[in-house]
Design an enzyme around this catalytic site. Structure first.
Site, short mmCIF file in Angstrom:
data_model
loop_
_atom_site.label_atom_id
_atom_site.label_comp_id
_atom_site.label_asym_id
_atom_site.label_seq_id
_atom_site.Cartn_x
_atom_site.Cartn_y
_atom_site.Cartn_z
N ARG A 88 0.86 -1.20 0.00
CA ARG A 88 0.00 0.00 0.00
C ARG A 88 0.90 1.24 0.00
O ARG A 88 1.54 1.52 1.00
CB ARG A 88 -0.92 0.03 1.23
CG ARG A 88 -1.88 -1.14 1.39
CD ARG A 88 -3.00 -1.20 0.36
NE ARG A 88 -3.81 0.00 0.29
CZ ARG A 88 -4.89 0.23 1.05
NH1 ARG A 88 -5.24 -0.63 1.99
NH2 ARG A 88 -5.60 1.34 0.90
N GLN A 197 -16.52 1.95 3.71
CA GLN A 197 -15.94 1.71 5.03
C GLN A 197 -16.73 2.40 6.14
O GLN A 197 -16.73 1.94 7.29
CB GLN A 197 -14.49 2.19 5.08
CG GLN A 197 -13.54 1.39 4.18
CD GLN A 197 -13.29 2.10 2.88
OE1 GLN A 197 -14.20 2.71 2.31
NE2 GLN A 197 -12.08 2.02 2.37
N ASP A 238 -3.91 8.88 6.40
CA ASP A 238 -2.94 7.85 6.02
C ASP A 238 -1.54 8.42 5.89
O ASP A 238 -0.56 7.68 5.98
CB ASP A 238 -3.37 7.19 4.72
CG ASP A 238 -4.54 6.25 4.93
OD1 ASP A 238 -4.31 5.03 4.94
OD2 ASP A 238 -5.67 6.73 5.12
#
Length: 354
Positions: A88, A197, A238
């Protein structure tokens, strides 16, 4: 609190977030390759949880190796570091955890430790990363909870809860912290297309905890702000650049713009491991683009015609000028972020008040 990830019987056990909310199932990873696959396919997701998973994956690398000496073990370990780093690209916690495990491994090898000693120490370091993340989330909750009004409608986007961390959560940690401090909250969870999500994970966590939760589609946020139902917005991240620009799930930027238009404070909650001082601005943050089927399908049901082009960036970047504060385990950083974020890694920063 929900156990997102755990070490059991020399394996990594994680809740399969792809199956929630209808099925609570767990996946056992016995090799670094299986951990990498779980991260890549979003069995586990959320920047802090990805970092913890990578640390445990590297503990597995050392413990499962049949190497008799440290030279061969080092070759295998570094190969697994590269494998996990390729899963990722946006979540900086992944690279932070890998670098930390590399540093400990190198120090122990240079100290002349045996393969068996390395096996014990690398697992201990992975446990430390796990435990530190949990404590960081609780500290974020304490600092952020103090910012929430006494009676508030709170909007959040995507999932930055226990499922995205070792437990408790960052953005949802702020919500939990506010409740523990006696605030009355009503949570509005953006569904968060395309993987949902918010609807699947955030709502599942909060309902499970008995917290007042309403799921809304992503395009409803503006109307709720206009109608006075939302007084506070908090999201995770993130990666946070040195100037305070924050990458989070696609759609976060739109929420920040709406919050600014309606005079609602927009906060980002994340541990220090999410702050990347080596990245000067959000323009330098790599943005992962995921498979087209996440947009063309909901589950196994196709909702878009064959032949249509698809653009599916997993994240967007919210400029620092839209962010009222960045809530960390060391306190709340405020603008100018180039100064306040750097200070978090040096001298202690006092927690800001509303």
């Amino acid at each position: 609190m929900l156990p997102t990830i755990a070490w059991q019987d020399d394996a990594v056990v994680m809740v399969d977030q792809r199956k929630l909310p209808t099925r609570e199932t767990y996946i056992t990873c016995k090799t670094p390759t299986e951990v990498a696959r779980a991260i890549k396919t979003m069995v586990i997701r959320g920047a802090p949880a990805i970092g913890v998973s990578a640390a445990y994956g590297l503990a597995l690398s050392v413990r499962r190796s049949k190497a008799a000496g440290t030279k061969q073990l080092t070759t295998e370990f570094l190969k697994d570091c590269d494998l996990l780093a390729g899963t990722r690209p946006t979540a900086v916690n992944l690279f932070w955890a890998i670098d930390r495990m590399k540093r400990v491994f190198s120090e122990r090898v240079l100290a002349g430790e045996s393969v068996e000693d390395l096996r014990q120490h690398m697992l201990a370091e992975a446990h430390a990363i796990h435990d530190e993340d949990l404590e960081s989330c609780r500290a974020i909750g304490r600092h952020g909870g103090a910012l929430v009004p006494a009676d508030a409608g709170i909007l959040t986007h995507c999932n930055a809860g226990a499922l995205a961390t070792a437990g408790y959560g960052t953005a949802l940690g702020v919500i939990r912290g506010a409740i523990e401090q006696g605030r009355t909250v009503r949570v509005y969870a953006d569904e968060t297309r395309p993987v949902l999500q918010g609807a699947r994970l955030t709502a599942w966590e909060l309902v499970r905890d008995g917290i007042d939760t309403t799921v809304i589609s992503d395009n409803m946020a503006g109307v709720l702000m206009r109608d006075g139902r939302i007084q506070f917005v908090v999201v995770g991240a993130d990666r946070i650049a040195a100037n305070g620009d924050a990458a989070n799930k696609i759609g976060t930027y739109s929420v920040a713009v709406l919050a600014r238009e309606h005079g609602i404070p927009f906060y980002v909650a994340a541990p220090l491991s999410t702050i990347d001082l080596k990245t000067p601005t959000g323009a330098a943050i790599p943005i992962e683009e995921r498979h087209r089927k996440e947009v063309t399908h909901v589950g196994t049901t196709q909702i878009a015609p064959e032949g249509a082009k698809v653009f599916n960036p997993s994240f967007d970047v919210t400029p620092h000028r839209f962010i009222a504060g960045i809530i960390t385990e060391k306190g709340v950083a405020r603008s100018p972020y180039t100064e306040s974020l750097a200070a978090l890694f040096g001298a202690p920063v006092a927690v800001a008040t509303r």
